[in-house]
Design a protein around this motif. Structure first.
Motif, mmCIF file in Angstrom:
data_model
loop_
_atom_site.group_PDB
_atom_site.id
_atom_site.type_symbol
_atom_site.label_atom_id
_atom_site.label_comp_id
_atom_site.label_asym_id
_atom_site.label_seq_id
_atom_site.Cartn_x
_atom_site.Cartn_y
_atom_site.Cartn_z
ATOM 1 N N THR A 1 0.853 -1.188 0.000
ATOM 2 C CA THR A 1 0.000 0.000 0.000
ATOM 3 C C THR A 1 0.888 1.237 0.000
ATOM 4 O O THR A 1 1.786 1.366 0.844
ATOM 5 N N TRP A 2 0.647 2.155 -0.945
ATOM 6 C CA TRP A 2 1.466 3.354 -1.093
ATOM 7 C C TRP A 2 0.709 4.590 -0.624
ATOM 8 O O TRP A 2 -0.510 4.684 -0.780
ATOM 9 N N THR B 1 0.702 6.513 -6.922
ATOM 10 C CA THR B 1 -0.281 5.538 -7.380
ATOM 11 C C THR B 1 -0.139 4.237 -6.604
ATOM 12 O O THR B 1 0.799 4.044 -5.823
ATOM 13 N N THR B 2 -1.059 3.316 -6.859
ATOM 14 C CA THR B 2 -1.018 2.013 -6.202
ATOM 15 C C THR B 2 0.181 1.189 -6.641
ATOM 16 O O THR B 2 0.532 0.202 -5.993
ATOM 17 N N SER B 3 0.834 1.601 -7.726
ATOM 18 C CA SER B 3 2.017 0.878 -8.199
ATOM 19 C C SER B 3 3.322 1.572 -7.817
ATOM 20 O O SER B 3 4.399 1.142 -8.227
#
Length: 474
Positions: free
Chosen positions: A140-141, A152-154
Protein backbone atom coordinates in the motif's frame (compact mmCIF):
# COMPACT_ATOMS: atom_id res chain seq x y z
CA UNK A 1 -0.28 -15.29 14.04
CA UNK A 2 -3.20 -13.88 12.11
CA UNK A 3 -3.72 -14.72 8.46
CA UNK A 4 -3.69 -12.37 5.49
CA UNK A 5 -6.26 -12.61 2.69
CA UNK A 6 -5.24 -12.31 -0.95
CA UNK A 7 -7.60 -12.18 -3.92
CA UNK A 8 -6.15 -15.16 -5.79
CA UNK A 9 -9.57 -16.59 -6.66
CA UNK A 10 -10.87 -20.11 -6.11
CA UNK A 11 -12.22 -22.71 -8.49
CA UNK A 12 -15.10 -25.11 -8.09
CA UNK A 13 -18.38 -26.44 -9.42
CA UNK A 14 -21.93 -26.99 -8.32
CA UNK A 15 -23.63 -30.24 -7.60
CA UNK A 16 -27.19 -30.88 -8.74
CA UNK A 17 -28.83 -27.59 -7.88
CA UNK A 18 -26.29 -26.69 -5.17
CA UNK A 19 -23.40 -24.19 -4.89
CA UNK A 20 -20.75 -23.77 -2.19
CA UNK A 21 -19.70 -20.26 -1.17
CA UNK A 22 -16.38 -20.35 0.72
CA UNK A 23 -15.01 -17.35 2.60
CA UNK A 24 -12.24 -16.39 2.20
CA UNK A 25 -11.88 -17.65 -1.36
CA UNK A 26 -8.05 -17.59 -1.08
CA UNK A 27 -5.61 -17.53 1.81
CA UNK A 28 -2.19 -15.95 2.38
CA UNK A 29 -0.59 -17.15 5.62
CA UNK A 30 2.61 -16.56 7.48
CA UNK A 31 4.35 -19.63 8.85
CA UNK A 32 2.63 -21.21 11.87
CA UNK A 33 -0.53 -19.16 11.65
CA UNK A 34 -4.21 -19.89 11.08
CA UNK A 35 -7.20 -18.85 9.00
CA UNK A 36 -10.83 -19.88 9.44
CA UNK A 37 -12.88 -20.96 6.43
CA UNK A 38 -16.62 -20.35 6.39
CA UNK A 39 -18.85 -22.38 4.03
CA UNK A 40 -22.41 -21.69 2.90
CA UNK A 41 -24.45 -24.04 0.68
CA UNK A 42 -27.01 -22.47 -1.66
CA UNK A 43 -29.69 -24.13 -3.76
CA UNK A 44 -30.46 -23.23 -7.36
CA UNK A 45 -32.69 -20.37 -6.20
CA UNK A 46 -29.92 -18.96 -4.00
CA UNK A 47 -31.49 -20.06 -0.72
CA UNK A 48 -29.44 -21.44 2.14
CA UNK A 49 -29.32 -25.22 2.50
CA UNK A 50 -29.09 -26.29 6.12
CA UNK A 51 -27.66 -29.45 7.61
CA UNK A 52 -25.06 -29.94 4.87
CA UNK A 53 -22.03 -32.05 5.82
CA UNK A 54 -18.84 -30.33 4.62
CA UNK A 55 -15.47 -32.02 4.14
CA UNK A 56 -12.09 -30.23 4.08
CA UNK A 57 -8.81 -31.65 2.74
CA UNK A 58 -5.33 -30.24 2.13
CA UNK A 59 -3.31 -31.23 -0.93
CA UNK A 60 -0.04 -30.81 1.01
CA UNK A 61 -0.18 -31.32 4.76
CA UNK A 62 3.48 -30.31 5.11
CA UNK A 63 2.44 -26.78 4.17
CA UNK A 64 -1.04 -26.57 5.77
CA UNK A 65 -3.48 -28.83 7.52
CA UNK A 66 -7.20 -28.21 7.93
CA UNK A 67 -9.60 -29.37 10.64
CA UNK A 68 -13.08 -30.74 10.01
CA UNK A 69 -14.38 -27.33 11.10
CA UNK A 70 -12.38 -25.53 8.39
CA UNK A 71 -9.54 -24.09 10.51
CA UNK A 72 -6.48 -23.88 8.26
CA UNK A 73 -3.11 -24.19 10.06
CA UNK A 74 0.22 -23.41 8.38
CA UNK A 75 3.47 -25.07 9.47
CA UNK A 76 7.20 -24.50 8.96
CA UNK A 77 7.18 -25.21 5.23
CA UNK A 78 6.45 -22.42 2.77
CA UNK A 79 4.84 -22.73 -0.64
CA UNK A 80 1.52 -23.09 -2.42
CA UNK A 81 -1.17 -25.70 -1.99
CA UNK A 82 -4.95 -26.10 -2.18
CA UNK A 83 -7.73 -26.77 0.33
CA UNK A 84 -10.49 -28.94 -1.21
CA UNK A 85 -13.98 -28.24 0.13
CA UNK A 86 -16.81 -30.76 -0.54
CA UNK A 87 -20.48 -30.72 0.40
CA UNK A 88 -24.04 -31.07 -0.97
CA UNK A 89 -22.62 -32.69 -4.09
CA UNK A 90 -20.58 -29.56 -4.90
CA UNK A 91 -16.94 -28.64 -4.43
CA UNK A 92 -14.82 -25.54 -4.10
CA UNK A 93 -11.01 -25.25 -4.23
CA UNK A 94 -9.30 -22.59 -2.10
CA UNK A 95 -5.70 -21.70 -3.07
CA UNK A 96 -3.33 -21.23 -0.12
CA UNK A 97 0.09 -19.56 -0.02
CA UNK A 98 2.37 -19.80 3.02
CA UNK A 99 5.22 -17.32 3.28
CA UNK A 100 8.11 -16.71 5.71
CA UNK A 101 7.34 -14.29 8.53
CA UNK A 102 7.68 -10.73 7.14
CA UNK A 103 10.20 -8.63 9.06
CA UNK A 104 10.58 -5.36 7.15
CA UNK A 105 9.76 -3.35 4.05
CA UNK A 106 12.57 -2.10 1.81
CA UNK A 107 11.91 0.89 -0.46
CA UNK A 108 14.03 2.29 -3.26
CA UNK A 109 15.30 4.78 -4.06
CA UNK A 110 15.77 5.95 -0.46
CA UNK A 111 15.86 9.63 -1.48
CA UNK A 112 15.26 11.25 -4.82
CA UNK A 113 14.74 14.70 -6.31
CA UNK A 114 12.45 15.69 -9.17
CA UNK A 115 11.33 18.98 -10.68
CA UNK A 116 7.80 20.31 -10.48
CA UNK A 117 5.25 18.17 -12.38
CA UNK A 118 7.75 15.36 -12.99
CA UNK A 119 7.40 11.76 -11.78
CA UNK A 120 9.54 9.27 -9.89
CA UNK A 121 9.13 5.50 -9.68
CA UNK A 122 9.44 3.90 -6.25
CA UNK A 123 9.67 0.18 -5.62
CA UNK A 124 9.16 -1.76 -2.41
CA UNK A 125 9.60 -5.36 -1.33
CA UNK A 126 8.84 -7.24 1.85
CA UNK A 127 11.80 -8.94 3.49
CA UNK A 128 11.78 -12.00 5.73
CA UNK A 129 13.75 -12.07 8.96
CA UNK A 130 16.50 -13.84 7.00
CA UNK A 131 16.70 -10.89 4.61
CA UNK A 132 15.21 -12.87 1.73
CA UNK A 133 12.65 -11.16 -0.48
CA UNK A 134 9.06 -12.36 -0.19
CA UNK A 135 7.72 -11.73 -3.66
CA UNK A 136 4.31 -10.65 -4.95
CA UNK A 137 2.92 -9.25 -1.71
CA UNK A 138 0.41 -6.38 -1.85
CA UNK A 139 2.07 -3.03 -0.99
CA UNK A 140 0.00 0.00 0.00
CA UNK A 141 1.47 3.35 -1.09
CA UNK A 142 0.84 6.83 0.32
CA UNK A 143 2.34 10.33 0.39
CA UNK A 144 2.66 12.31 3.62
CA UNK A 145 1.71 15.51 1.77
CA UNK A 146 -0.42 15.18 -1.34
CA UNK A 147 -0.13 18.91 -2.09
CA UNK A 148 3.52 18.19 -2.92
CA UNK A 149 3.23 14.76 -4.57
CA UNK A 150 0.76 11.93 -4.97
CA UNK A 151 1.58 8.26 -5.49
CA UNK A 152 -0.28 5.54 -7.38
CA UNK A 153 -1.02 2.01 -6.20
CA UNK A 154 2.02 0.88 -8.20
CA UNK A 155 4.45 3.35 -6.56
CA UNK A 156 4.59 6.05 -9.24
CA UNK A 157 4.97 9.42 -7.50
CA UNK A 158 3.93 12.58 -9.33
CA UNK A 159 4.59 16.19 -8.35
CA UNK A 160 1.34 17.98 -7.49
CA UNK A 161 2.87 21.39 -8.20
CA UNK A 162 4.19 22.66 -4.87
CA UNK A 163 7.96 22.68 -4.48
CA UNK A 164 8.90 21.14 -1.14
CA UNK A 165 9.64 17.79 0.50
CA UNK A 166 7.29 14.89 1.17
CA UNK A 167 7.77 11.27 2.15
CA UNK A 168 6.54 8.36 0.05
CA UNK A 169 5.47 5.53 2.32
CA UNK A 170 5.17 1.81 1.54
CA UNK A 171 3.18 -0.45 3.88
CA UNK A 172 2.53 -4.15 4.24
CA UNK A 173 0.42 -5.20 7.22
CA UNK A 174 1.97 -3.45 10.23
CA UNK A 175 5.32 -2.95 8.51
CA UNK A 176 6.28 0.27 6.72
CA UNK A 177 9.17 2.27 5.36
CA UNK A 178 9.48 5.62 3.64
CA UNK A 179 11.66 7.50 1.19
CA UNK A 180 12.15 11.24 0.91
CA UNK A 181 10.97 12.92 -2.27
CA UNK A 182 12.21 16.46 -2.89
CA UNK A 183 10.29 18.43 -5.50
CA UNK A 184 12.51 21.19 -6.84
CA UNK A 185 11.14 24.47 -8.02
CA UNK A 186 11.22 25.41 -11.70
CA UNK A 187 9.98 28.98 -11.12
CA UNK A 188 12.28 30.43 -8.43
CA UNK A 189 15.45 28.36 -8.54
CA UNK A 190 17.99 28.18 -11.30
CA UNK A 191 21.33 26.41 -11.15
CA UNK A 192 22.63 24.83 -7.93
CA UNK A 193 26.39 25.03 -7.38
CA UNK A 194 28.09 22.80 -4.82
CA UNK A 195 30.21 24.82 -2.40
CA UNK A 196 31.75 23.25 0.69
CA UNK A 197 32.78 25.05 3.87
CA UNK A 198 29.32 26.17 5.11
CA UNK A 199 28.36 29.05 2.76
CA UNK A 200 26.80 31.79 4.88
CA UNK A 201 27.11 35.49 4.08
CA UNK A 202 27.34 37.06 0.63
CA UNK A 203 27.75 40.34 -1.21
CA UNK A 204 27.93 41.49 -4.84
CA UNK A 205 30.06 44.47 -5.85
CA UNK A 206 29.15 47.23 -8.29
CA UNK A 207 31.38 45.51 -10.85
CA UNK A 208 29.73 42.08 -10.50
CA UNK A 209 32.26 40.37 -8.24
CA UNK A 210 30.51 38.14 -5.70
CA UNK A 211 32.00 36.85 -2.47
CA UNK A 212 30.50 34.14 -0.25
CA UNK A 213 31.80 33.56 3.29
CA UNK A 214 32.72 29.96 4.10
CA UNK A 215 32.39 29.75 7.87
CA UNK A 216 34.11 26.43 8.50
CA UNK A 217 36.82 26.90 5.85
CA UNK A 218 38.12 30.37 6.88
CA UNK A 219 37.75 31.48 3.27
CA UNK A 220 35.79 33.60 0.85
CA UNK A 221 34.59 31.95 -2.35
CA UNK A 222 34.54 34.21 -5.41
CA UNK A 223 32.74 34.36 -8.73
CA UNK A 224 32.64 37.06 -11.37
CA UNK A 225 29.00 37.27 -12.42
CA UNK A 226 27.38 36.15 -14.64
CA UNK A 227 29.74 33.18 -14.18
CA UNK A 228 28.48 30.71 -11.58
CA UNK A 229 31.85 29.07 -10.95
CA UNK A 230 33.18 29.90 -7.48
CA UNK A 231 37.00 30.00 -7.59
CA UNK A 232 39.59 30.77 -6.43
CA UNK A 233 39.15 31.00 -2.66
CA UNK A 234 40.47 33.85 -0.51
CA UNK A 235 42.11 32.86 2.78
CA UNK A 236 40.74 35.02 5.62
CA UNK A 237 40.32 34.72 9.40
CA UNK A 238 38.41 32.29 11.60
CA UNK A 239 34.67 31.83 10.94
CA UNK A 240 34.06 34.55 8.36
CA UNK A 241 30.43 35.60 8.66
CA UNK A 242 29.55 38.70 6.63
CA UNK A 243 31.17 40.57 3.76
CA UNK A 244 30.67 44.04 2.25
CA UNK A 245 32.26 45.95 -0.66
CA UNK A 246 33.21 49.59 -0.97
CA UNK A 247 31.38 51.62 -3.62
CA UNK A 248 33.93 50.95 -6.36
CA UNK A 249 34.13 47.23 -5.66
CA UNK A 250 37.89 47.37 -5.17
CA UNK A 251 37.97 46.52 -1.45
CA UNK A 252 35.89 44.02 0.53
CA UNK A 253 35.58 43.82 4.31
CA UNK A 254 34.89 40.48 6.00
CA UNK A 255 33.94 39.86 9.63
CA UNK A 256 36.38 37.21 10.89
CA UNK A 257 34.24 36.30 13.83
CA UNK A 258 36.52 34.21 16.03
CA UNK A 259 39.63 36.16 15.00
CA UNK A 260 37.96 39.29 16.42
CA UNK A 261 38.90 41.40 13.45
CA UNK A 262 37.78 42.70 10.09
CA UNK A 263 39.68 41.35 7.12
CA UNK A 264 40.55 43.84 4.38
CA UNK A 265 40.49 42.10 0.99
CA UNK A 266 42.06 43.50 -2.17
CA UNK A 267 39.59 42.39 -4.84
CA UNK A 268 42.09 42.76 -7.70
CA UNK A 269 44.59 40.34 -6.13
CA UNK A 270 41.94 38.29 -4.29
CA UNK A 271 44.00 38.53 -1.10
CA UNK A 272 43.35 39.58 2.49
CA UNK A 273 45.97 42.30 2.82
CA UNK A 274 45.22 43.69 6.27
CA UNK A 275 43.07 43.28 9.38
CA UNK A 276 41.30 45.76 11.63
CA UNK A 277 40.99 44.56 15.26
CA UNK A 278 37.59 44.99 16.93
CA UNK A 279 36.22 44.58 20.42
CA UNK A 280 34.42 41.22 20.54
CA UNK A 281 33.36 38.81 17.80
CA UNK A 282 32.23 40.77 14.72
CA UNK A 283 28.99 39.79 12.99
CA UNK A 284 27.88 42.29 10.35
CA UNK A 285 29.77 45.02 8.49
CA UNK A 286 28.57 47.86 6.27
CA UNK A 287 30.43 50.61 4.40
CA UNK A 288 29.25 54.20 4.90
CA UNK A 289 28.81 56.19 1.65
CA UNK A 290 32.13 57.82 0.85
CA UNK A 291 34.02 54.62 1.76
CA UNK A 292 36.07 56.19 4.56
CA UNK A 293 34.14 54.71 7.52
CA UNK A 294 32.81 51.22 8.15
CA UNK A 295 30.37 50.11 10.83
CA UNK A 296 30.51 46.69 12.45
CA UNK A 297 28.39 44.94 15.10
CA UNK A 298 29.94 42.59 17.66
CA UNK A 299 28.83 40.26 20.43
CA UNK A 300 29.62 42.81 23.13
CA UNK A 301 26.32 44.37 22.03
CA UNK A 302 27.78 47.47 20.44
CA UNK A 303 28.13 48.87 16.95
CA UNK A 304 31.49 50.44 16.16
CA UNK A 305 32.33 53.06 13.55
CA UNK A 306 35.92 52.73 12.30
CA UNK A 307 37.90 55.01 10.00
CA UNK A 308 39.44 52.75 7.39
CA UNK A 309 42.62 54.75 6.74
CA UNK A 310 43.72 54.90 10.38
CA UNK A 311 41.75 51.97 11.90
CA UNK A 312 40.72 54.48 14.55
CA UNK A 313 37.38 54.27 16.33
CA UNK A 314 35.23 57.27 15.40
CA UNK A 315 32.13 56.32 17.37
CA UNK A 316 30.14 53.49 18.90
CA UNK A 317 26.69 52.96 20.35
CA UNK A 318 25.15 50.19 22.47
CA UNK A 319 22.53 47.73 21.26
CA UNK A 320 20.24 45.64 23.49
CA UNK A 321 21.46 42.51 21.69
CA UNK A 322 23.75 41.54 18.82
CA UNK A 323 23.15 43.55 15.66
CA UNK A 324 22.56 41.04 12.87
CA UNK A 325 21.13 43.25 10.14
CA UNK A 326 22.32 46.63 8.82
CA UNK A 327 21.40 49.03 6.05
CA UNK A 328 22.07 52.69 5.30
CA UNK A 329 19.62 55.16 3.79
CA UNK A 330 21.05 58.63 3.18
CA UNK A 331 22.60 59.64 6.52
CA UNK A 332 20.78 57.07 8.65
CA UNK A 333 22.08 53.66 9.70
CA UNK A 334 19.52 51.01 10.68
CA UNK A 335 20.54 48.08 12.89
CA UNK A 336 18.30 45.13 13.81
CA UNK A 337 19.09 43.83 17.28
CA UNK A 338 18.21 40.15 17.01
CA UNK A 339 16.96 38.99 20.43
CA UNK A 340 16.55 42.64 21.46
CA UNK A 341 13.43 42.86 19.29
CA UNK A 342 14.27 46.36 18.04
CA UNK A 343 15.59 48.27 15.05
CA UNK A 344 17.86 51.19 15.96
CA UNK A 345 18.07 54.29 13.75
CA UNK A 346 21.51 55.94 14.07
CA UNK A 347 22.23 59.36 12.57
CA UNK A 348 25.61 59.23 10.81
CA UNK A 349 25.98 63.03 10.76
CA UNK A 350 25.27 63.72 14.42
CA UNK A 351 26.46 60.24 15.48
CA UNK A 352 23.54 59.81 17.82
CA UNK A 353 20.70 57.32 18.10
CA UNK A 354 17.71 59.06 16.55
CA UNK A 355 14.92 56.51 17.14
CA UNK A 356 14.34 52.94 18.26
CA UNK A 357 11.57 50.90 16.63
CA UNK A 358 10.20 48.16 18.87
CA UNK A 359 9.38 45.53 16.26
CA UNK A 360 9.22 42.50 18.58
CA UNK A 361 10.25 38.95 17.85
CA UNK A 362 13.79 38.38 16.62
CA UNK A 363 14.55 40.76 13.74
CA UNK A 364 17.24 39.58 11.33
CA UNK A 365 18.20 40.99 7.92
CA UNK A 366 16.52 44.07 6.44
CA UNK A 367 15.84 45.65 3.06
CA UNK A 368 14.37 49.00 2.04
CA UNK A 369 11.79 50.06 -0.54
CA UNK A 370 12.88 51.79 -3.74
CA UNK A 371 11.45 55.11 -2.49
CA UNK A 372 13.27 54.66 0.82
CA UNK A 373 10.14 54.96 2.95
CA UNK A 374 9.57 51.36 4.06
CA UNK A 375 11.82 48.97 5.92
CA UNK A 376 11.31 45.28 5.18
CA UNK A 377 12.31 43.15 8.17
CA UNK A 378 12.80 39.37 8.12
CA UNK A 379 11.87 38.15 11.59
CA UNK A 380 13.04 34.85 13.04
CA UNK A 381 9.73 34.64 14.89
CA UNK A 382 8.22 33.50 11.58
CA UNK A 383 7.16 36.53 9.56
CA UNK A 384 8.14 39.55 7.46
CA UNK A 385 7.33 43.05 8.75
CA UNK A 386 6.70 46.25 6.82
CA UNK A 387 7.78 49.31 8.78
CA UNK A 388 7.11 52.91 7.77
CA UNK A 389 10.46 54.63 8.19
CA UNK A 390 8.86 58.08 8.15
CA UNK A 391 6.15 57.54 10.79
CA UNK A 392 8.04 54.86 12.70
CA UNK A 393 4.96 52.60 12.65
CA UNK A 394 4.26 49.13 11.31
CA UNK A 395 2.21 48.93 8.11
CA UNK A 396 -0.59 46.38 8.33
CA UNK A 397 -0.06 42.85 9.57
CA UNK A 398 3.16 40.88 9.08
CA UNK A 399 3.34 38.31 6.29
CA UNK A 400 3.49 34.91 7.96
CA UNK A 401 6.14 32.39 6.91
CA UNK A 402 4.28 29.34 8.20
CA UNK A 403 6.58 27.09 10.20
CA UNK A 404 9.67 29.03 9.13
CA UNK A 405 12.10 31.48 10.72
CA UNK A 406 12.72 34.56 8.59
CA UNK A 407 16.40 35.30 8.05
CA UNK A 408 17.63 36.87 4.79
CA UNK A 409 15.73 39.45 2.74
CA UNK A 410 16.43 41.45 -0.42
CA UNK A 411 14.48 43.47 -2.99
CA UNK A 412 15.16 42.28 -6.54
CA UNK A 413 15.97 45.40 -8.59
CA UNK A 414 14.54 44.11 -11.87
CA UNK A 415 11.16 42.92 -10.56
CA UNK A 416 10.57 44.91 -7.37
CA UNK A 417 9.70 41.68 -5.52
CA UNK A 418 10.98 40.69 -2.10
CA UNK A 419 12.92 37.47 -1.66
CA UNK A 420 13.03 36.06 1.87
CA UNK A 421 15.05 33.11 3.15
CA UNK A 422 14.39 31.00 6.21
CA UNK A 423 16.88 29.36 8.55
CA UNK A 424 16.80 27.52 11.90
CA UNK A 425 13.42 25.81 12.46
CA UNK A 426 11.51 25.23 9.22
CA UNK A 427 14.60 26.34 7.31
CA UNK A 428 15.67 25.87 3.75
CA UNK A 429 12.91 28.04 2.28
CA UNK A 430 12.78 30.91 -0.19
CA UNK A 431 9.64 33.05 -0.36
CA UNK A 432 8.74 35.61 -3.04
CA UNK A 433 6.55 38.41 -1.66
CA UNK A 434 4.75 41.30 -3.33
CA UNK A 435 5.82 44.33 -1.25
CA UNK A 436 2.65 46.22 -2.20
CA UNK A 437 0.07 43.61 -1.21
CA UNK A 438 2.31 41.80 1.30
CA UNK A 439 1.14 38.53 -0.29
CA UNK A 440 3.36 35.50 -0.85
CA UNK A 441 3.54 35.00 -4.63
CA UNK A 442 5.61 31.84 -4.63
CA UNK A 443 7.77 29.74 -2.35
CA UNK A 444 10.13 26.80 -2.48
CA UNK A 445 11.77 24.56 0.10
CA UNK A 446 15.35 24.07 -1.01
CA UNK A 447 16.46 21.91 1.91
CA UNK A 448 19.41 22.67 4.14
CA UNK A 449 19.66 26.08 5.78
CA UNK A 450 19.28 29.10 3.50
CA UNK A 451 21.07 32.25 4.62
CA UNK A 452 21.47 35.62 2.92
CA UNK A 453 19.91 36.43 -0.43
CA UNK A 454 21.73 38.96 -2.63
CA UNK A 455 21.09 40.56 -6.02
CA UNK A 456 23.19 42.52 -8.48
CA UNK A 457 21.75 45.61 -10.15
CA UNK A 458 20.92 43.53 -13.25
CA UNK A 459 18.80 41.10 -11.19
CA UNK A 460 21.27 38.22 -10.97
CA UNK A 461 20.96 36.77 -7.49
CA UNK A 462 21.74 33.77 -5.37
CA UNK A 463 21.28 32.24 -1.92
CA UNK A 464 24.12 30.58 0.03
CA UNK A 465 23.09 27.43 1.89
CA UNK A 466 25.04 26.24 4.93
CA UNK A 467 24.46 22.64 3.89
CA UNK A 468 27.00 23.01 1.10
CA UNK A 469 25.70 24.78 -1.97
CA UNK A 470 24.56 28.03 -3.58
CA UNK A 471 21.19 28.31 -5.33
CA UNK A 472 21.01 30.86 -8.15
CA UNK A 473 17.69 32.63 -8.64
CA UNK A 474 15.93 32.38 -12.00
Amino acid sequence: MSSVLAALGCSGSSGPGATLVVTPDSILLNRNSTSQLSVTALDAAGHHITGVAVEFNSDDTLIVTVTNLGLVQSHDSVGNTTIRVRGAGAFRDVPVRVIPTPASVAISPADTTIFQYDTARFRAVVLAITGDTIRSLPITWSSTDTTIATVTTSGLARSAGRASTTFIQARYQGLSNQARLIVRDTVILGNRVTLSGQPYGAAISSTGVAYVTLGSAAQLARTNLPSQAFAPAVAVGSVPTAVAFNSGGTIAYVTNQLSQNLGVVDVATNTQTDVIPVNGDPFVVIVQPGDSIIYVSTNVNRVYGIRVATKALVDSFPTPAIGNGMLIKDTLLYVSTHSGGTVIEFNLKTRTVARTFTVGGTPQKMAISTDGNILYIANEAGYVQFWNRITGLQIGSPTLLTGSAGYGIALRPTTGKLYVTTAYFGGGGIYVIDPTTHAIINSVITGGSTREVVFAANGIGFVPNESGWVDFIK
